[in-house]
Design an enzyme around this catalytic site. Structure first.
Site, mmCIF file in Angstrom:
data_model
loop_
_atom_site.group_PDB
_atom_site.id
_atom_site.type_symbol
_atom_site.label_atom_id
_atom_site.label_comp_id
_atom_site.label_asym_id
_atom_site.label_seq_id
_atom_site.Cartn_x
_atom_site.Cartn_y
_atom_site.Cartn_z
ATOM 1 N N HIS A 48 -6.960 -21.826 9.676
ATOM 2 C CA HIS A 48 -8.339 -22.161 9.282
ATOM 3 C C HIS A 48 -9.031 -20.967 8.614
ATOM 4 O O HIS A 48 -9.642 -21.116 7.552
ATOM 5 C CB HIS A 48 -9.167 -22.636 10.480
ATOM 6 C CG HIS A 48 -10.624 -22.709 10.136
ATOM 7 N ND1 HIS A 48 -11.159 -23.766 9.419
ATOM 8 C CD2 HIS A 48 -11.631 -21.817 10.302
ATOM 9 C CE1 HIS A 48 -12.443 -23.520 9.196
ATOM 10 N NE2 HIS A 48 -12.759 -22.347 9.715
ATOM 11 N N ASP B 167 -8.332 -7.093 0.018
ATOM 12 C CA ASP B 167 -7.402 -7.420 1.105
ATOM 13 C C ASP B 167 -8.115 -7.064 2.386
ATOM 14 O O ASP B 167 -8.949 -6.155 2.404
ATOM 15 C CB ASP B 167 -6.101 -6.615 1.002
ATOM 16 C CG ASP B 167 -6.237 -5.243 1.650
ATOM 17 O OD1 ASP B 167 -5.934 -5.116 2.852
ATOM 18 O OD2 ASP B 167 -6.680 -4.298 0.968
ATOM 19 N N ASP C 176 0.860 -1.187 0.000
ATOM 20 C CA ASP C 176 0.000 0.000 0.000
ATOM 21 C C ASP C 176 0.898 1.240 0.000
ATOM 22 O O ASP C 176 2.119 1.120 0.039
ATOM 23 C CB ASP C 176 -0.959 -0.031 1.194
ATOM 24 C CG ASP C 176 -0.229 0.046 2.531
ATOM 25 O OD1 ASP C 176 1.011 0.206 2.535
ATOM 26 O OD2 ASP C 176 -0.897 -0.065 3.568
ATOM 27 N N SER C 177 0.291 2.412 -0.026
ATOM 28 C CA SER C 177 1.097 3.632 -0.174
ATOM 29 C C SER C 177 1.470 4.239 1.167
ATOM 30 O O SER C 177 2.221 5.210 1.221
ATOM 31 C CB SER C 177 0.307 4.658 -0.970
ATOM 32 O OG SER C 177 -0.805 5.086 -0.215
ATOM 33 N N CYS D 151 -8.407 -27.708 5.687
ATOM 34 C CA CYS D 151 -7.208 -27.063 6.241
ATOM 35 C C CYS D 151 -6.500 -27.985 7.228
ATOM 36 O O CYS D 151 -7.084 -28.933 7.752
ATOM 37 C CB CYS D 151 -7.556 -25.724 6.893
ATOM 38 S SG CYS D 151 -8.111 -25.821 8.602
ATOM 39 N N CYS E 150 -13.894 -28.982 5.951
ATOM 40 C CA CYS E 150 -12.802 -28.044 5.684
ATOM 41 C C CYS E 150 -11.517 -28.851 5.511
ATOM 42 O O CYS E 150 -11.232 -29.762 6.293
ATOM 43 C CB CYS E 150 -12.652 -27.038 6.827
ATOM 44 S SG CYS E 150 -11.253 -25.910 6.570
ATOM 45 N N CYS F 59 -8.335 -28.288 10.689
ATOM 46 C CA CYS F 59 -9.542 -29.125 10.723
ATOM 47 C C CYS F 59 -9.227 -30.593 10.460
ATOM 48 O O CYS F 59 -9.952 -31.474 10.923
ATOM 49 C CB CYS F 59 -10.568 -28.610 9.718
ATOM 50 S SG CYS F 59 -11.295 -27.044 10.242
HETATM 51 ZN ZN LIG Z 1 -10.390 -25.571 8.678
#
Ligand SMILES: [Zn+2]
Length: 362
Positions: free
Chosen positions: A305, A236, A64-65, A276, A274, A279
């Site tokens: 997660h 973002d 970013d600036s 991830c 999920c 999980c």
């Molecule tokens: Zn997860």
């Protein structure tokens, strides 16, 4: 195709490694010019081979600036036509940002996408916003002119607060400078959601369809759908990582707070299905224990997660766009996804249950 960038303020996405970022599907991350300029210093990062090498992230980076951070230093900064003089939040030392110096710093950091220096104004002070927007336009021209690297994509930032005519003027002015991409700044700063949507409805049709459109600082699951619906390509947001460190975990049914006593002996993963690391290996009960005991590993598992949740959602959004099923996916997702936190819903459910019992005389 829309994408989400996790925020790595201090050349790190808090608590997770670059390897974990790759694993959750991050393709692009954001670094903060203001923070990295102050500490460790953009010159230091340049000496060490630039931000990619410094933080060992070989994939795209956006900086970013520094505009948003500097203007947030209420009482510690002074704005004039040429730039901003401010005091460091770390040691009170005095510094100055101008459009030229901000481009120079970002060239030292070496990100792939860099931002014009913009003046952020309070969301509803029209006279101030108009002045700040016009200055942002003059600064955008100066940023464009001072750029010396040809391998960085410089984005202009559309300002104009909540005022449709100013937003349209800003979009028209900046597209006239022909940037390789455009950001929409000054939103999600406390204004009602409807106002943010109205601004997007005005701005995105005015931006060239073949250039990326980046909605800065926005990234809750419901905002991702609303932004994509309105033609946004890039988001973002600190939300998924910040709420994770407070025990707030994202699921398709909404955000749950893992500190809740109801999870004390819950052997299920945060979310069934999920994929991830968290999980696949750990229960809600274990995560609750770590977060309550303030264990660092808990912050990391929660962050993994939440990032996976948001990045997988973006991947599903991209697939649905290709399949032509985005509208239905959005409706289905938002029907299930509650913005009301888990514990509030649980309390409501308990109240409803006891009301029913009273009514039936139990
Ligand atoms: Zn997860």
């Amino acid at each position: 195709m829309p994408a989400f960038a996790p925020v790595g303020t201090q050349a790190t996405v808090k608590t997770v490694s670059p390897h974990e970022l790759e694993e959750v599907g991050a393709a692009l991350i954001l670094g903060n010019t203001y923070h990295l300029y102050l500490r460790p210093g953009s010159d230091t990062i340049a000496v060490l081979g630039g931000l990619h090498r410094f933080m060992s992230w070989p994939h795209p980076i956006l900086t970013d600036s520094g505009g948003f951070q500097v203007f947030s230093l209420e009482g510690l900064r002074e704005i004039d036509e040429d730039g901003v003089t401010f005091r460091s939040h770390i040691d009170g030392s005095q510094h100055r940002f101008t459009p030229e110096s901000v481009i120079d710093i970002q060239e030292s950091l070496g990100a792939d996408i860099v931002m014009c220096f913009d003046e952020c104004a309070p969301p509803d002070d029209r006279a101030y916003i108009e002045r700040a927007m016009e200055r942002t336009h003059r600064w955008a021209e100066r940023c464009r002119q001072s750029q010396t690297r040809s391998d960085q994509a410089l984005f202009g930032i559309v300002q104009g607060g909540i005022f449709p005519d100013l937003r349209a003027e800003s979009a028209r002015f900046l597209t006239g400078l022909d940037f390789p991409g455009y950001a929409i700044g000054g939103l999600s700063v406390g204004e009602p959601k409807e106002q943010m949507h109205a601004v997007l409805d005005i701005v995105t049709p005015l931006l060239p369809p073949d250039k990326p459109r980046y909605l800065m600082g926005v990234g809750s699951p419901e905002d991702l759908f609303e932004g994509v619906s309105r033609g946004i390509d890039l988001f973002d947001c600190v939300l998924p990582t910040r709420v994770a460190r407070n025990g707030g975990l994202l699921t398709c049914q909404g955000r749950i707070n893992i500190r809740n006593a109801g999870f004390a002996q819950d052997s299920a993963p945060i979310e069934d299905g999920c994929d991830c690391y968290t999980c696949r290996h750990f229960s809600r009960a274990y995560l609750r224990h770590l977060i309550k005991a303030n264990e660092v590993f808990g912050l990391r598992l929660a962050t993994v997660h939440n990032l996976r949740f948001v990045l997988r959602l973006m991947a599903e959004i991209r697939t649905s766009i290709l399949d032509g099923t985005f509208a239905r996916f959005k409706t289905d997702f938002l029907r299930e996804y509650r913005t009301v936190p888990y514990e509030v819903r649980e309390a409501q459910r308990a109240r409803r249950g006891s009301n029913r019992k009273q009514q039936s005389g139990a």
